[in-house]
Structure formats: C-alpha cells, structure tokens
Design an enzyme around this catalytic site. Structure first.
Site, short mmCIF file in Angstrom:
data_model
loop_
_atom_site.label_atom_id
_atom_site.label_comp_id
_atom_site.label_asym_id
_atom_site.label_seq_id
_atom_site.Cartn_x
_atom_site.Cartn_y
_atom_site.Cartn_z
N ASN A 42 41.15 14.36 2.60
CA ASN A 42 41.28 13.69 1.30
C ASN A 42 41.43 14.73 0.20
O ASN A 42 40.85 15.82 0.25
CB ASN A 42 40.10 12.74 1.03
CG ASN A 42 38.74 13.40 1.11
OD1 ASN A 42 38.53 14.33 1.87
ND2 ASN A 42 37.81 12.90 0.32
N ILE A 43 42.25 14.38 -0.78
CA ILE A 43 42.55 15.27 -1.90
C ILE A 43 42.34 14.45 -3.18
O ILE A 43 43.15 13.56 -3.48
CB ILE A 43 44.00 15.81 -1.81
CG1 ILE A 43 44.23 16.53 -0.48
CG2 ILE A 43 44.29 16.73 -3.00
CD1 ILE A 43 45.68 16.82 -0.16
N GLU A 44 41.23 14.72 -3.86
CA GLU A 44 40.87 13.89 -5.02
C GLU A 44 41.51 14.42 -6.31
O GLU A 44 42.13 15.48 -6.33
CB GLU A 44 39.34 13.84 -5.14
CG GLU A 44 38.72 13.17 -3.92
CD GLU A 44 37.24 12.89 -4.06
OE1 GLU A 44 36.58 13.46 -4.96
OE2 GLU A 44 36.74 12.08 -3.25
N CYS A 53 44.06 9.85 0.52
CA CYS A 53 43.11 9.82 1.64
C CYS A 53 43.55 10.75 2.77
O CYS A 53 44.74 11.09 2.88
CB CYS A 53 43.00 8.40 2.20
SG CYS A 53 42.21 7.23 1.10
N GLU A 55 43.90 10.12 5.92
CA GLU A 55 44.86 9.50 6.84
C GLU A 55 46.28 9.63 6.32
O GLU A 55 47.22 9.97 7.04
CB GLU A 55 44.54 8.02 7.04
CG GLU A 55 43.17 7.76 7.65
CD GLU A 55 42.07 7.57 6.60
OE1 GLU A 55 42.07 8.31 5.59
OE2 GLU A 55 41.22 6.70 6.81
N CYS A 90 40.85 2.91 4.45
CA CYS A 90 40.96 1.95 3.34
C CYS A 90 42.20 1.07 3.53
O CYS A 90 43.06 1.34 4.39
CB CYS A 90 41.02 2.69 2.01
SG CYS A 90 42.64 3.42 1.65
N CYS A 93 45.65 2.87 3.29
CA CYS A 93 45.99 3.63 4.50
C CYS A 93 46.38 2.70 5.65
O CYS A 93 47.29 3.01 6.43
CB CYS A 93 44.83 4.53 4.91
SG CYS A 93 44.60 5.93 3.79
N1 THU Z 1 38.85 8.24 1.72
C1 THU Z 1 39.64 8.70 2.73
O1 THU Z 1 40.04 9.87 2.75
N2 THU Z 1 40.01 7.82 3.70
C2 THU Z 1 39.65 6.50 3.71
O2 THU Z 1 40.17 5.73 4.48
C3 THU Z 1 38.63 6.01 2.78
C4 THU Z 1 38.41 6.87 1.59
C5 THU Z 1 38.44 9.18 0.68
C6 THU Z 1 38.98 8.88 -0.69
C7 THU Z 1 37.96 9.54 -1.57
O3 THU Z 1 38.33 10.90 -1.74
C8 THU Z 1 36.67 9.48 -0.77
O4 THU Z 1 37.04 9.14 0.56
C9 THU Z 1 35.68 8.46 -1.28
O5 THU Z 1 36.23 7.20 -1.37
#
Ligand code: THU
Length: 138
Positions: A42-44, A53, A55, A90, A93
């Site tokens: 994940n890259i916020e 995300c 995935e 999520c 994804c």
């Molecule tokens: N996140 C994912 O990388 N994959 C998912 O399917 C659910 C959420 C990440 C997004 C965010 O950076 C962190 O999890 C919290 O929601």
C-alpha cells in the site's frame, strides 16, 4: 509456486509499505499464469483518497509488464506490520481483480495462524466487467 510460498512473498512485500497515515502495512503477491510473481504494497497519500492498496499495486505492475492472466493473489496486513488476522481486499481492489480474473481466481488471506483461501466469486459475486456489457470497443 505453492500457496504458502506466495503468502511468504506477500509478507515480505509488507515491509515496502508507505503507510504514515494509517500505520497499516499491507503486502500482496500476485501469481501470473506463466508462473511469474508480482509483489505490491500500500502507498498512502496526505490527501487520503489517492492511496493505492497493495493488491492494486501488484496488479498494475503486472499489467504494465504485459500480464493479464492471473491465478492467485496472497494478501496480508496489520498495524505496524503485525498480522493479527486476515486483511481482506477492499471493494475497489475486488473490482480491479474482476477486470482481469475469473470466478475461480484464488485469494489467500494470510492470518496469524497461516492462511485461508477464498475465490473471487465469493468476494465479488455478480461482478461487472465492461466487456460483457458494452460494445463501445467492438
Ligand atoms: N489497504 C490495502 O492495501 N488493501 C486492502 O485491500 C485494504 C486496505 C490499505 C489502504 C490503506 O493504506 C490501509 O490499508 C488502511 O486502510
């Protein structure tokens, strides 16, 4: 590649997460039909919604490299990189998976004891793909 090996690569990918806002580190490892594997994290973002995300990072890397045929993905996540339970994909994804994958695409959800397996049909039944509903590109 065994499911267990794919899960280990997802766990390794967690370490690449950029998650200064939520603190949740997420990793994914995508198995292509030809046996190649793409990892993602994940890259916020400070604006939150541009966050990508794990995935989707893995899937987009693979598609860029010419892969569109996928067999399975392993996913894991947890606060501070500690896995306390399954971290299911999520909705966004799931929809991106649906673009390229069929009902039997397997998702290995890593938990604190090992992993559990679900299919895309279970995560996103009655999925929408443009190819089935639109003729704009014909
Ligand atoms: N996140 C994912 O990388 N994959 C998912 O399917 C659910 C959420 C990440 C997004 C965010 O950076 C962190 O999890 C919290 O929601």
């Amino acid at each position: 590649m065994l499911p267990n090996e794919l899960c280990k690569l997802a766990m390794e990918a967690m370490g690449h997460a950029y998650a200064p806002y939520s603190g949740f580190q997420v990793g994914a490892a995508l198995l292509c039909a030809d046996g190649s594997v793409y990892q993602g994290c994940n890259i916020e973002n400070a604006a939150y919604s541009p966050t990508n995300c794990a995935e989707r990072t893995a899937i987009f890397k693979a598609v860029y490299d010419g892969h569109r045929d996928f067999t399975a993905i392993a996913v894991c996540g947890g606060k501070g990189g500690v896995i306390t339970g399954a971290f299911p994909p999520c909705g966004v994804c799931r929809q991106v998976m649906r673009e390229f994958c069929g009902d039997d695409f397997r998702i290995y959800l890593v938990n604190d004891k090992g992993f559990e397996t679900v299919t895309l049909a279970q995560l996103l039944p009655y999925g929408f793909t443009a190819g089935e509903h639109m003729s704009a590109n014909e």
